[in-house]
Design an enzyme around this catalytic site. Structure first.
Site, PDB file in Angstrom:
ATOM      1  N   ASP A 178       0.875  -1.171   0.000  1.00 56.15           N
ATOM      2  CA  ASP A 178       0.000   0.000   0.000  1.00 56.15           C
ATOM      3  C   ASP A 178       0.912   1.221   0.000  1.00 56.15           C
ATOM      4  OD1 ASP A 178      -2.007  -1.852   0.386  1.00 56.15           O
ATOM      5  OD2 ASP A 178      -2.775  -0.949   2.229  1.00 56.15           O
ATOM      6  N   HIS A 219       4.730  -7.542  -0.099  1.00 55.89           N
ATOM      7  CA  HIS A 219       4.329  -8.801  -0.725  1.00 55.89           C
ATOM      8  C   HIS A 219       5.040  -8.986  -2.061  1.00 55.89           C
ATOM      9  CE1 HIS A 219       0.821  -9.663   2.009  1.00 55.89           C
ATOM     10  NE2 HIS A 219       1.131  -8.415   2.336  1.00 55.89           N
ATOM     11  N   SER A 263       8.528   3.306   5.420  1.00 56.07           N
ATOM     12  CA  SER A 263       9.630   3.564   4.511  1.00 56.07           C
ATOM     13  C   SER A 263       9.188   3.563   3.056  1.00 56.07           C
ATOM     14  CB  SER A 263      10.744   2.545   4.732  1.00 56.07           C
ATOM     15  OG  SER A 263      11.925   2.996   4.119  1.00 56.07           O
TER      16      SER A 263
END
Length: 262
Positions: free
Chosen positions: A86, A142, A227
Site C-alpha cells: 500500500d 508482498h 519507509s
C-alpha cells in the site's frame, strides 16, 4: 535558514543507533498504551486489521499487523506485475541508461541503488517504481510476481527520512539509506525489490528468511516503521498500466502493468 537547520537536524538524527532505540521501545510492553493514539492520529482503518486493537501487545506488533483475509485481492492476470505494498507512487518511468530520472528532483543510478551488484546490467534499460509508505499504510511487503529467489543482499546505511522533505532536500536518500534487496526470477525475466529503511525504521525483516519462492501476493517482508520500496523490472520485459502516474495511491495487489516476452 530554516531549511539549513532542518537538514542539519535530519543529518544528526539519521544515525542507526537512534532508530535502534526507537525500535527497542516500540517492541516493548511500555509502548502498548500508545497504540490507540497512533491509530487515531494516522486514521488507520482498524476494520482491516487481523486482530482487535486491544489484542496487540506492542506498538511494533500493531504497526506490522497483518490484514484480514480478502482485504487485498491480488490481480489475477497471469502476466501482471502487482504493487507489493500500500503506497503512493512518488516516481516511475523507464530507466535511462542505468539512471532513474527526476525522483523528487534528483537522479539516481541503479549502480548506487543496487550497491554495484553484477546483476545491474539486467536493469539498465528496465522500468522503475518508487513507492512511499506513510505511517497510515499497511506495512507488509508482498511478492509483486510469482517466482524464485535468486539472491538477497542487505546493505547497511543511514536512516534518513523518505518523506517529502527528506527526498527533496537531502542528497541521494534512497541510495544512502539501509536497504534489503531481493532479486526474484520469474517469466519472462527477473525483478529487483529494494526495501529502503528510513528514520525510526529499526529494521527490515523477511517474513520467512528461509523462503526460496513466492506466489504473487505472498507475504515477503515488513518494515518496523514506515519507509519506501523501489521496484525494478528487467530490460525490455514490462509495459506499465496506461494512465498510471506519480501521485497515484495504490494498494497491495493492484495492477501496475503487464510483462511482455523478450
Amino acid at each position: 535558514m530554516a531549511q539549513s537547520m532542518m537538514r542539519l537536524f535530519t543529518e544528526l538524527s539519521s544515525r542507526k543507533w537512534i532508530a535502534s532505540i526507537t525500535g527497542h521501545f516500540s517492541r516493548s510492553a511500555a509502548s502498548r498504551p500508545l497504540i490507540p493514539y497512533f491509530a487515531k492520529m494516522y486514521k488507520i482503518p482498524l476494520h482491516e486489521a487481523e486482530k482487535e486493537l486491544a489484542e496487540y501487545r506492542t506498538l511494533n506488533e500493531f504497526f506490522t499487523r497483518r490484514l484480514k483475509p480478502g482485504m487485498r485481492p491480488v490481480h489475477p492476470q497471469p502476466d501482471a506485475l502487482v504493487s507489493p505494498v500500500d503506497s503512493l507512487i512518488t516516481a516511475m518511468g523507464p530507466i535511462e541508461a542505468g539512471t532513474l530520472l527526476n525522483v523528487k528532483g534528483q537522479n539516481y543510478t541503479i549502480a548506487d541503488l543496487l550497491n554495484h551488484s553484477p546483476r545491474l546490467e539486467k536493469y539498465k534499460h528496465g522500468f522503475f517504481f518508487v513507492l512511499y509508505l506513510s505511517p497510515t499504510d499497511y506495512h507488509r511487503i508482498h511478492a509483486p510476481v510469482a517466482g524464485t529467489k535468486l539472491e538477497s543482499e542487505h546493505i547497511k546505511g543511514r536512516v534518513y527520512p523518505v518523506n517529502d522533505f527528506g527526498m527533496t532536500h537531502m542528497k541521494s536518500v534512497l541510495s544512502r539509506n539501509e536497504r534489503l534487496i531481493t532479486y526474484i526470477d520469474h517469466r519472462p525475466g527477473e525483478v529487483a525489490l529494494i526495501k529502503v529503511g528510513a528514520m525510526n525504521v529499526s529494521s527490515i525483516q523477511y517474513t520467512d528468511p528461509a523462503a526460496k519462492a513466492w506466489e504473487r501476493g505472498d507475504d515477503l517482508a515488513y518494515f518496523e516503521f514506515g519507509s519506501t520500496v523501489v521496484l525494478f523490472t528487467e530490460n525490455g520485459t514490462f509495459q506499465p498500466l496506461e494512465g498510471l502516474k506519480p501521485g497515484t495511491a495504490v494498494k497491495m495487489g493492484q495492477l501496475l502493468g503487464c510483462f511482455r516476452r523478450k
